[in-house]
Write an enzyme that holds these catalytic residues in place. Sequence first.
Site, short mmCIF file in Angstrom:
data_model
loop_
_atom_site.label_atom_id
_atom_site.label_comp_id
_atom_site.label_asym_id
_atom_site.label_seq_id
_atom_site.Cartn_x
_atom_site.Cartn_y
_atom_site.Cartn_z
N ASP A 86 18.18 41.20 -15.93
CA ASP A 86 19.03 41.49 -14.77
C ASP A 86 20.47 41.47 -15.23
OD1 ASP A 86 20.32 41.76 -12.38
OD2 ASP A 86 19.65 39.85 -11.54
N TRP A 89 16.07 32.05 -18.47
CA TRP A 89 14.85 32.26 -17.70
C TRP A 89 13.88 33.00 -18.61
CZ3 TRP A 89 18.77 35.71 -17.57
CH2 TRP A 89 18.49 37.09 -17.47
N ASP A 145 22.00 34.53 -21.57
CA ASP A 145 23.21 35.26 -21.20
C ASP A 145 24.31 35.01 -22.22
OD1 ASP A 145 22.05 36.34 -18.98
OD2 ASP A 145 22.88 34.88 -17.57
N TRP A 152 22.71 32.60 -15.93
CA TRP A 152 22.13 31.64 -16.88
C TRP A 152 23.11 31.34 -18.00
CZ3 TRP A 152 18.31 28.37 -16.16
CH2 TRP A 152 17.36 28.66 -15.17
N TYR A 192 29.39 35.88 -16.35
CA TYR A 192 28.34 36.73 -16.93
C TYR A 192 28.91 37.94 -17.66
CZ TYR A 192 24.45 39.81 -17.52
OH TYR A 192 23.52 40.63 -18.10
N THR A 231 23.14 40.23 -21.40
CA THR A 231 21.92 39.44 -21.65
C THR A 231 21.21 39.95 -22.91
OG1 THR A 231 21.66 39.08 -19.28
CG2 THR A 231 19.72 38.68 -20.64
#
Lengths: 381, 134
Positions: B35, B60, B79, B111, B122, B125
Amino acid sequence: MAALLVSAFSAQAEVPGQLGALGTAKLQEETSIQKAPPSDSKRVYVMDPGHFQMTSTVYTIDGKNTKLLGMVDAGKLPHVMVAGDGKFLAVASTMYSRVARGKRDDYLEIVDPQTLEIKADIDIPEGRFLTGVLERLAALSVDDKHLLFQQFAPSPGVGLVDLESKSFVKVMDVPDCYHIFPTAKQNFFMHCRDGSLLQVSYDNKGNTKQKPTKVFHAENEYLLNNPFYSNSINRLAWPTYEGKVFQAKLSESGAEFLKPIEVFTDKEKADKWRPGGWMTIAYHKGRNELYLLADQREKWTHKLPSRFVFVVDATSGKRLRKLELKHEIDSIAVSQDGSPYLYAVSAEAKSLFTFDAVSGKQLGTLDELGRAPSMVFVADK
Amino acid sequence: NEAQAATTGNLTRSGFKPQDKDPKACDYWRHCSIDGNLCDCCGGTLTSCPPGSSLSPSSWVASCYNPGDQQTYLIAYRDCCGKQTCGRCSCVNTQGELPIYRPEFSNDIVWCFGADNDAMTYHCTISPVVGKAS
């Protein structure tokens, strides 16, 4: 030439300090700053977090005419809360001293819904739970006197803010529970990992009493991240990935669970109808109707937008209408007045679409709403 | 291919159909529950962060099927933090993605916990393999 300009503008009593008289022309027309009309039942707010950007925008919209009234700036992944009577807007934000690095600052702003001026700016600890924004990870209390916000790390907690004294009180420890659903007399409920709700009562200093309810859903019944909850009637409606809606009436005396509703028939389930989007459920109090955003989709596509809304009676689950929106919609909300509008926001189209919630007829479009508008909020009363 | 950095293979309602050829595409098998933005398109790689960002140790996870060897692997999405959102190769997949009350499988969370300098912003990822999923 300079002398001429100076003499031409010398009649101005006050001029902006940084510019001086030179650039301040006398106009033939009056200029002013607009003031929005008072908030009404069709006032709607659209929030654009811009796919995790450092700044976000809250669009203030007159839903009656689908007209943009003004904007409110916010920081990273802000929580937007509308007071029960629409008299103010609360926005919980996070900013950094150097764009995306440096010193973090979390804060809460109280915004006047007509002037969009900041009426209060309250510092809170740097503990907001930063996620793709879930509506109920922060909430105003039922009487709008407190604000509660969720902390996730280092441990679960709920921050308590006193809005009357404009001050942060305390982070209250809670178990492994999420979301905040306030009821009267300084109570709120959360939904816990074990499938129960947790009732928390708190005093003005943030001392709590906590009590779990029964487990009301199975471990493999996944509850979507944005349930519907009304602060005024304390009604919770929560869809699963498969379109089963759990409901509860919450109060200071506990949770009353209602019979779950299956929105889709067995045939529709076989045809892969499932809810999907971001804010997928709305409820109209006067009509006792649930609105579920859905489409035909494979499993595990639950965050993709939908093109349909299924309307069911919230008591019997009886299907009342199926509205075809003809746009890729992420989030819906319904105005609470007697002739309700359905508001539908599309990140892809960067637009808010307004529909008559009864006939399903599209009434208006407001486009160019930022980068990825994904949430929509209405006044509860 | 930088010229094709705009995300290809985005998830549709017809479901995730993984491929094992192009890690910069949204339908690359390891990205089955990603995501945000693929770091590979932002100056990083499939398993490394772009320069100047902070690598978070928290994650995650998801079990992603690799069509190349027909095995399923556990991917720990980490992340890269401390910078503005990268914006390139935006991608949201949700294979086995669970709600927030099951945070280990929830990809809406930023994360960044544990990243250097308390970076909680953020950027992008990465999709490293932890091990085989059974």
